[in-house]
Design an enzyme around this catalytic site. Structure first.
Site, mmCIF file in Angstrom:
data_model
loop_
_atom_site.group_PDB
_atom_site.id
_atom_site.type_symbol
_atom_site.label_atom_id
_atom_site.label_comp_id
_atom_site.label_asym_id
_atom_site.label_seq_id
_atom_site.Cartn_x
_atom_site.Cartn_y
_atom_site.Cartn_z
ATOM 1 N N LYS A 236 -0.653 58.203 -37.936
ATOM 2 C CA LYS A 236 -0.251 57.414 -36.909
ATOM 3 C C LYS A 236 -0.074 57.650 -35.525
ATOM 4 C CE LYS A 236 -0.050 53.791 -39.347
ATOM 5 N NZ LYS A 236 -1.494 52.839 -38.900
ATOM 6 N N TYR B 18 0.455 60.915 -43.305
ATOM 7 C CA TYR B 18 0.378 59.353 -42.444
ATOM 8 C C TYR B 18 1.433 59.203 -40.746
ATOM 9 C CZ TYR B 18 1.966 54.015 -42.398
ATOM 10 O OH TYR B 18 2.230 53.076 -42.143
HETATM 11 P P1 NAP Z 1 -1.236 46.264 -46.759
HETATM 12 O O1 NAP Z 1 -0.072 45.355 -47.190
HETATM 13 O O2 NAP Z 1 -2.009 47.191 -47.619
HETATM 14 O O3 NAP Z 1 -2.851 46.090 -46.212
HETATM 15 C C1 NAP Z 1 -3.880 46.657 -45.353
HETATM 16 C C2 NAP Z 1 -4.711 46.265 -45.592
HETATM 17 O O4 NAP Z 1 -6.191 47.486 -45.668
HETATM 18 C C3 NAP Z 1 -5.210 46.511 -47.218
HETATM 19 O O5 NAP Z 1 -5.645 44.575 -47.404
HETATM 20 C C4 NAP Z 1 -5.883 46.670 -47.489
HETATM 21 O O6 NAP Z 1 -6.985 46.875 -48.746
HETATM 22 C C5 NAP Z 1 -6.784 47.331 -46.422
HETATM 23 N N1 NAP Z 1 -7.535 48.599 -46.542
HETATM 24 C C6 NAP Z 1 -7.642 50.048 -46.697
HETATM 25 N N2 NAP Z 1 -8.205 50.695 -46.381
HETATM 26 C C7 NAP Z 1 -9.700 50.178 -45.673
HETATM 27 C C8 NAP Z 1 -10.631 50.423 -45.579
HETATM 28 N N3 NAP Z 1 -11.045 51.605 -45.653
HETATM 29 N N4 NAP Z 1 -11.530 49.549 -44.801
HETATM 30 C C9 NAP Z 1 -11.212 48.104 -44.812
HETATM 31 N N5 NAP Z 1 -9.714 48.005 -45.278
HETATM 32 C C10 NAP Z 1 -8.769 48.865 -45.947
HETATM 33 O O7 NAP Z 1 -1.033 46.675 -45.520
HETATM 34 P P2 NAP Z 1 0.537 46.185 -43.879
HETATM 35 O O8 NAP Z 1 1.765 47.009 -44.781
HETATM 36 O O9 NAP Z 1 0.067 45.155 -43.999
HETATM 37 O O10 NAP Z 1 0.069 47.577 -43.056
HETATM 38 C C11 NAP Z 1 -1.803 47.070 -42.133
HETATM 39 C C12 NAP Z 1 -0.503 47.821 -41.581
HETATM 40 O O11 NAP Z 1 0.152 48.575 -40.550
HETATM 41 C C13 NAP Z 1 -1.936 49.327 -41.433
HETATM 42 O O12 NAP Z 1 -1.771 50.345 -41.048
HETATM 43 C C14 NAP Z 1 -0.056 50.010 -42.224
HETATM 44 O O13 NAP Z 1 0.174 51.496 -42.149
HETATM 45 C C15 NAP Z 1 0.910 49.676 -40.326
HETATM 46 N N6 NAP Z 1 2.167 49.732 -40.594
HETATM 47 C C16 NAP Z 1 3.019 48.996 -41.717
HETATM 48 C C17 NAP Z 1 4.231 48.817 -41.910
HETATM 49 C C18 NAP Z 1 4.755 48.613 -43.256
HETATM 50 O O14 NAP Z 1 5.949 48.722 -42.959
HETATM 51 N N7 NAP Z 1 4.269 47.729 -43.732
HETATM 52 C C19 NAP Z 1 4.888 49.740 -40.744
HETATM 53 C C20 NAP Z 1 4.222 51.149 -40.158
HETATM 54 C C21 NAP Z 1 2.784 51.085 -39.397
HETATM 55 P P3 NAP Z 1 -6.722 46.985 -50.345
HETATM 56 O O15 NAP Z 1 -6.329 46.289 -50.268
HETATM 57 O O16 NAP Z 1 -8.452 46.838 -50.338
HETATM 58 O O17 NAP Z 1 -6.399 48.749 -50.251
#
Ligand code: NAP
Length: 251
Positions: free
Chosen positions: A156, A152
């Site tokens: 990133k 990851y």
């Molecule tokens: P999340 O709640 O897990 O939501 C991610 C969404 O992406 C889910 O609905 C997932 O679908 C979808 N997804 C996964 N694989 C996919 C694919 N191949 N094609 C299309 N959609 C797909 O994550 P989040 O926390 O909102 O994070 C959103 C972004 O921010 C990500 O890139 C994450 O790495 C980044 N981020 C998050 C955090 C944090 O603390 N939360 C921190 C830094 C960066 P499924 O449910 O079906 O898998």
């Protein structure tokens, strides 16, 4: 601009993507709500339409070129040419290096890097034709290194180089590209991390908040607000940047 802008947000069924889709719709954009499972996008889409906005749900695996092309075409046909793209879809497959499988490595690279590449390649012609575009890629504080996230963190960090290169290549067409690098945001992703390490989500949040200068964890709306600025008309001179949104400074 007088015509309604069209935005695409990937991974918008929940979490940061859903908050971003709703925020952009509230700002007046029509939004393509993309996620793996089209049915899972219904909640985001109905929240937008019930508030008087315009949105469609589109199922797509961003790592599959044919699906990406078809998904972007649906947005073009139903909403118009997209000039805003938020590459937000993401997964984690955490493990220490010695236990990490090739599948763990490949699937993280596929969604974050290949997915952002395929989506951006498919959308860029609508931006260059319009002589206007805004691309935002989701990086992370993990790009600076994080135990158990060698896959990851590499993805990133890779997205930061991807973003800067997009900014260089597409700038002359009126297109900006920036990365938002969140710290701890309260979503399903961080909830799953708590489950994996065997602590309650409440304890995980409380413990993390103690390490964050603003003394709280982030909410999806914190990231959506930053993205809303970066995709605005007035942010046209901000490009190739990585904005850490983490409640405090990053090294
Ligand atoms: P999340 O709640 O897990 O939501 C991610 C969404 O992406 C889910 O609905 C997932 O679908 C979808 N997804 C996964 N694989 C996919 C694919 N191949 N094609 C299309 N959609 C797909 O994550 P989040 O926390 O909102 O994070 C959103 C972004 O921010 C990500 O890139 C994450 O790495 C980044 N981020 C998050 C955090 C944090 O603390 N939360 C921190 C830094 C960066 P499924 O449910 O079906 O898998």
């Amino acid at each position: 601009m007088t015509t309604q802008r069209v935005a695409i947000v990937t991974g918008a069924a929940r979490g940061i993507g859903a908050a971003t889709a709703k925020r952009l719709a509230a700002e007046g954009d029509a939004v393509g709500v993309l996620d793996l499972d089209e049915a899972a996008c219904a909640e985001t889409v109905s929240a937008i339409t019930e508030a008087g906005g315009r949105a469609i749900a589109v199922g797509v695996d961003v790592a599959k070129a044919d699906q990406v092309e078809a998904a972007v075409q649906r947005v073009v046909d139903e909403l118009g040419g997209p000039t805003i793209l938020v590459n937000n879809a993401g997964i984690t497959r955490d493990n220490l290096l010695f236990k990490m499988t090739e599948q763990d490595w490949d699937s993280v690279m596929d969604v974050h890097l290949r997915g952002s590449f395929l989506m951006t390649r498919a959308v860029q012609k609508h931006m260059t034709e319009a002589k206007f575009g805004r691309i935002v890629n989701l990086s992370s504080t993990s790009a600076q290194g994080n135990r158990g996230q060698v896959n990851y963190a590499a993805a990133k960090a890779g997205l930061q180089g991807f973003t800067k290169t997009l900014a260089i290549e597409l700038g002359k067409f009126g297109v900006t590209a920036n990365a938002v690098a969140p710290g701890f945001i309260q979503t399903e992703m961080t909830k799953m991390t708590a489950e994996r390490i065997g602590v309650s989500f409440e304890d995980f949040i409380a413990h993390s908040a103690k390490e964050i200068p603003v003394a709280r964890v982030g909410q999806p709306e914190d990231i959506a607000a930053t993205i809303a600025f970066l995709v605005s008309e007035e942010a046209g001179f901000v490009s190739g940047q990585v904005i850490y949104v983490a409640g405090g400074p990053q090294d």
